[in-house]
Design a protein around this motif. Structure first.
Motif, PDB file in Angstrom:
ATOM      1  N   GLN A   1      14.713 -38.503  11.032  1.00 32.04           N
ATOM      2  CA  GLN A   1      15.269 -39.473  10.089  1.00 32.04           C
ATOM      3  C   GLN A   1      16.673 -39.919  10.485  1.00 32.04           C
ATOM      4  OE1 GLN A   1      15.121 -37.342   6.370  1.00 32.04           O
ATOM      5  NE2 GLN A   1      12.890 -37.466   6.196  1.00 32.04           N
ATOM      6  N   GLY A   2      17.218 -39.317  11.560  1.00 25.21           N
ATOM      7  CA  GLY A   2      18.539 -39.713  12.040  1.00 25.21           C
ATOM      8  C   GLY A   2      19.677 -38.856  11.553  1.00 25.21           C
ATOM      9  N   ARG A   3      19.370 -37.718  10.930  1.00 19.52           N
ATOM     10  CA  ARG A   3      20.439 -36.835  10.465  1.00 19.52           C
ATOM     11  C   ARG A   3      21.020 -36.040  11.629  1.00 19.52           C
ATOM     12  NH1 ARG A   3      19.000 -35.251   4.339  1.00 19.52           N
ATOM     13  NH2 ARG A   3      17.041 -36.393   4.127  1.00 19.52           N
ATOM     14  N   THR A   4      22.252 -35.589  11.432  1.00 21.32           N
ATOM     15  CA  THR A   4      22.937 -34.754  12.415  1.00 21.32           C
ATOM     16  C   THR A   4      22.844 -33.306  11.936  1.00 21.32           C
ATOM     17  OG1 THR A   4      24.441 -36.546  13.015  1.00 21.32           O
ATOM     18  CG2 THR A   4      25.130 -34.290  13.564  1.00 21.32           C
ATOM     19  N   ILE A   5      22.194 -32.459  12.732  1.00 15.22           N
ATOM     20  CA  ILE A   5      21.929 -31.077  12.335  1.00 15.22           C
ATOM     21  C   ILE A   5      22.504 -30.133  13.377  1.00 15.22           C
ATOM     22  CG2 ILE A   5      20.132 -29.373  11.836  1.00 15.22           C
ATOM     23  CD1 ILE A   5      18.308 -31.800  11.136  1.00 15.22           C
ATOM     24  N   VAL A   6      23.300 -29.176  12.911  1.00 19.17           N
ATOM     25  CA  VAL A   6      23.841 -28.133  13.780  1.00 19.17           C
ATOM     26  C   VAL A   6      23.444 -26.793  13.174  1.00 19.17           C
ATOM     27  CG1 VAL A   6      25.880 -27.142  14.883  1.00 19.17           C
ATOM     28  CG2 VAL A   6      25.821 -29.595  14.345  1.00 19.17           C
TER      29      VAL A   6
ATOM     30  N   ILE B   1      28.917 -34.211  18.799  1.00 20.41           N
ATOM     31  CA  ILE B   1      27.568 -33.933  18.327  1.00 20.41           C
ATOM     32  C   ILE B   1      27.058 -35.149  17.566  1.00 20.41           C
ATOM     33  CG2 ILE B   1      26.147 -32.446  16.870  1.00 20.41           C
ATOM     34  CD1 ILE B   1      28.249 -30.236  17.339  1.00 20.41           C
ATOM     35  N   GLY B   2      25.950 -35.706  18.047  1.00 23.83           N
ATOM     36  CA  GLY B   2      25.358 -36.876  17.415  1.00 23.83           C
ATOM     37  C   GLY B   2      24.098 -36.529  16.653  1.00 23.83           C
ATOM     38  N   PRO B   3      23.368 -37.536  16.181  1.00 27.15           N
ATOM     39  CA  PRO B   3      22.139 -37.305  15.418  1.00 27.15           C
ATOM     40  C   PRO B   3      21.124 -36.491  16.211  1.00 27.15           C
ATOM     41  CG  PRO B   3      22.847 -39.577  15.206  1.00 27.15           C
ATOM     42  CD  PRO B   3      23.722 -38.960  16.262  1.00 27.15           C
ATOM     43  N   GLY B   4      20.297 -35.743  15.493  1.00 28.57           N
ATOM     44  CA  GLY B   4      19.328 -34.845  16.113  1.00 28.57           C
ATOM     45  C   GLY B   4      19.707 -33.403  15.843  1.00 28.57           C
ATOM     46  N   ILE B   5      19.020 -32.497  16.515  1.00 24.90           N
ATOM     47  CA  ILE B   5      19.236 -31.065  16.303  1.00 24.90           C
ATOM     48  C   ILE B   5      20.012 -30.475  17.470  1.00 24.90           C
ATOM     49  CG2 ILE B   5      18.135 -28.830  15.943  1.00 24.90           C
ATOM     50  CD1 ILE B   5      15.718 -30.270  14.824  1.00 24.90           C
ATOM     51  N   THR B   6      21.122 -29.833  17.153  1.00 26.91           N
ATOM     52  CA  THR B   6      21.946 -29.149  18.152  1.00 26.91           C
ATOM     53  C   THR B   6      21.988 -27.668  17.815  1.00 26.91           C
ATOM     54  OG1 THR B   6      23.334 -31.096  18.554  1.00 26.91           O
ATOM     55  CG2 THR B   6      24.255 -28.946  19.153  1.00 26.91           C
ATOM     56  N   GLY B   7      21.684 -26.843  18.799  1.00 28.53           N
ATOM     57  CA  GLY B   7      21.760 -25.402  18.623  1.00 28.53           C
ATOM     58  C   GLY B   7      23.128 -24.886  19.038  1.00 28.53           C
ATOM     59  N   LEU B   8      23.778 -24.134  18.160  1.00 27.25           N
ATOM     60  CA  LEU B   8      25.078 -23.528  18.443  1.00 27.25           C
ATOM     61  C   LEU B   8      24.835 -22.064  18.775  1.00 27.25           C
ATOM     62  CD1 LEU B   8      28.188 -23.840  18.477  1.00 27.25           C
ATOM     63  CD2 LEU B   8      28.168 -23.253  16.042  1.00 27.25           C
TER      64      LEU B   8
ATOM     65  N   MET C   1      24.084 -43.763  11.663  1.00 30.84           N
ATOM     66  CA  MET C   1      24.166 -42.661  12.617  1.00 30.84           C
ATOM     67  C   MET C   1      25.516 -41.938  12.465  1.00 30.84           C
ATOM     68  SD  MET C   1      21.359 -42.499  14.294  1.00 30.84           S
ATOM     69  CE  MET C   1      19.930 -43.428  14.832  1.00 30.84           C
ATOM     70  N   THR C   2      25.452 -40.674  12.096  1.00 30.36           N
ATOM     71  CA  THR C   2      26.668 -39.908  11.837  1.00 30.36           C
ATOM     72  C   THR C   2      27.005 -39.032  13.040  1.00 30.36           C
ATOM     73  OG1 THR C   2      26.136 -39.870   9.488  1.00 30.36           O
ATOM     74  CG2 THR C   2      27.765 -38.282  10.261  1.00 30.36           C
ATOM     75  N   GLU C   3      28.271 -39.054  13.442  1.00 32.19           N
ATOM     76  CA  GLU C   3      28.707 -38.289  14.609  1.00 32.19           C
ATOM     77  C   GLU C   3      29.823 -37.334  14.225  1.00 32.19           C
ATOM     78  OE1 GLU C   3      29.628 -41.184  17.603  1.00 32.19           O
ATOM     79  OE2 GLU C   3      27.513 -41.391  18.158  1.00 32.19           O
ATOM     80  N   LEU C   4      29.747 -36.143  14.787  1.00 36.16           N
ATOM     81  CA  LEU C   4      30.693 -35.067  14.505  1.00 36.16           C
ATOM     82  C   LEU C   4      31.479 -34.779  15.779  1.00 36.16           C
ATOM     83  CD1 LEU C   4      31.620 -32.702  12.626  1.00 36.16           C
ATOM     84  CD2 LEU C   4      29.630 -31.439  13.454  1.00 36.16           C
ATOM     85  N   ASP C   5      32.808 -34.757  15.672  1.00 38.02           N
ATOM     86  CA  ASP C   5      33.659 -34.535  16.845  1.00 38.02           C
ATOM     87  C   ASP C   5      34.672 -33.431  16.599  1.00 38.02           C
ATOM     88  OD1 ASP C   5      33.139 -36.686  19.026  1.00 38.02           O
ATOM     89  OD2 ASP C   5      33.128 -37.831  17.164  1.00 38.02           O
ATOM     90  N   LEU C   6      34.779 -32.533  17.554  1.00 38.72           N
ATOM     91  CA  LEU C   6      35.828 -31.516  17.571  1.00 38.72           C
ATOM     92  C   LEU C   6      36.707 -31.796  18.781  1.00 38.72           C
ATOM     93  CD1 LEU C   6      33.215 -30.168  16.193  1.00 38.72           C
ATOM     94  CD2 LEU C   6      34.435 -28.023  16.534  1.00 38.72           C
TER      95      LEU C   6
END
Length: 304
Positions: A179-184, A26-33, A1-6
């Motif tokens: 599949q567990g990817r992190t998508i922005v 921002i964690g795994p799944g789809i995040t709308g910016l 599980m990949t996590e993105l932090d600002l």
């Protein structure tokens, strides 16, 4: 599980502040910016990808800085908004080039696989200069997928795509999220964001305006009335009864077919309307929130 932090991220160009003190997890799944033009979305995506250093703050993936980190770059697939491509190459040559730059084993096979994922195999041997805007978008996505990245960053990925292409791309992103990817991804096609991304990050004038589930964000905006469309067996009488309730701010008839209601308290209204209807023998056929769409939330946040 990949996590993105600002963390406390800012970016300025001389005296112009493009992004101001933004914090996101921002964690795994789809995040709308989301945000209007010039809000800082592309700048944020470039910093997430490690292409642009923040003027202040940090951007990390799983705790490691993204900037100047080759190991991290291999985890990221970036689809920029710019349309500039190597038009003299064929689609397959362009995608294979990225596979080779990423040092993917068997780059030819990796390129063919990625091109198949975006349904561009039939046009893979054509020069990019002959592609439509939607085809260029899809070949950019294929290029970003050659190394099977854990993090996918897409800037306006649906631009130029026809409805069939958009549906396919939405299904592909949903599959990657499962599949567990992190998508922005950023987009102005709000109804499509609503379909695939319950999690949203809203940026307005370079500042982080809101984060979370768009419907939950709407319910926290207590200074705005919640709006509903109500259909019942006696709309006129129901309107008069609802106006006597403290949580109801307004009610008006929409012709002879429905009732528009504004309520201050989401939870209170959900309890009031069935009780009022039951006590007065009125049948309620429909109660639909009309301002919980992503477009409504976005409009509120931008204009507040």
């Amino acid at each position: 599980m990949t996590e993105l932090d600002l963390t406390d991220v800012s970016r300025w160009y001389g005296n112009v502040v493009a992004v101001n003190d933004v914090n996101m997890h921002i964690g795994p799944g789809i995040t709308g910016l989301l945000g209007p033009n010039g809000a800082g979305k592309s700048t944020l995506l470039s910093m997430m990808a490690g292409l642009l250093p923040p003027s202040a703050g940090t951007v990390t993936i799983d705790g490691r800085p993204t900037r100047a980190n080759i190991a991290i770059y291999r985890q990221i697939g970036l689809v920029p908004v710019q349309e500039s491509l190597y038009d003299f190459l064929t689609g397959e040559q362009f995608v294979r080039l990225n596979a080779e730059l990423q040092k993917v084993p068997q780059p030819g096979l990796a390129a063919k696989r990625a091109i198949g994922l975006v349904e561009m195999s039939d046009a893979a041997d054509r020069k990019i200069s002959t592609y439509s805007k939607g085809m260029k978008q899809r070949i950019k996505v294929a290029s970003a997928l050659t190394h099977d990245p854990a993090v996918l960053l897409l800037d306006e990925p649906f631009n130029g795509m026809d409805p069939i292409q958009r549906r396919h791309m939405m299904a592909l992103l949903t599959q990657f999220a499962e599949q567990g990817r992190t998508i922005v991804f950023s987009s102005h096609i709000l109804e499509e964001v609503e379909q695939i991304a319950r999690q949203v990050e809203v940026v307005v004038a370079g500042r982080h305006a809101a984060s979370g589930d768009f419907a939950a964000i709407r319910r926290l905006m207590t200074d705005r009335p919640n709006q509903y469309l109500v259909r019942s067996s006696d709309d006129r009488r129901l309107a008069a009864l609802l106006l006597a309730e403290p949580c109801v701010r307004g009610a008006r008839l929409r012709g002879d077919t429905a009732l528009e209601v504004e309520a201050d308290d989401f939870g209170g209204f959900a309890q009031v309307i069935p009780k009022v209807a039951r006590d007065n023998a009125i049948r309620v056929f429909e109660v639909t929130p009309t301002d919980e769409s992503l477009e409504s939330v976005f409009s509120y946040l931008v204009n507040s």
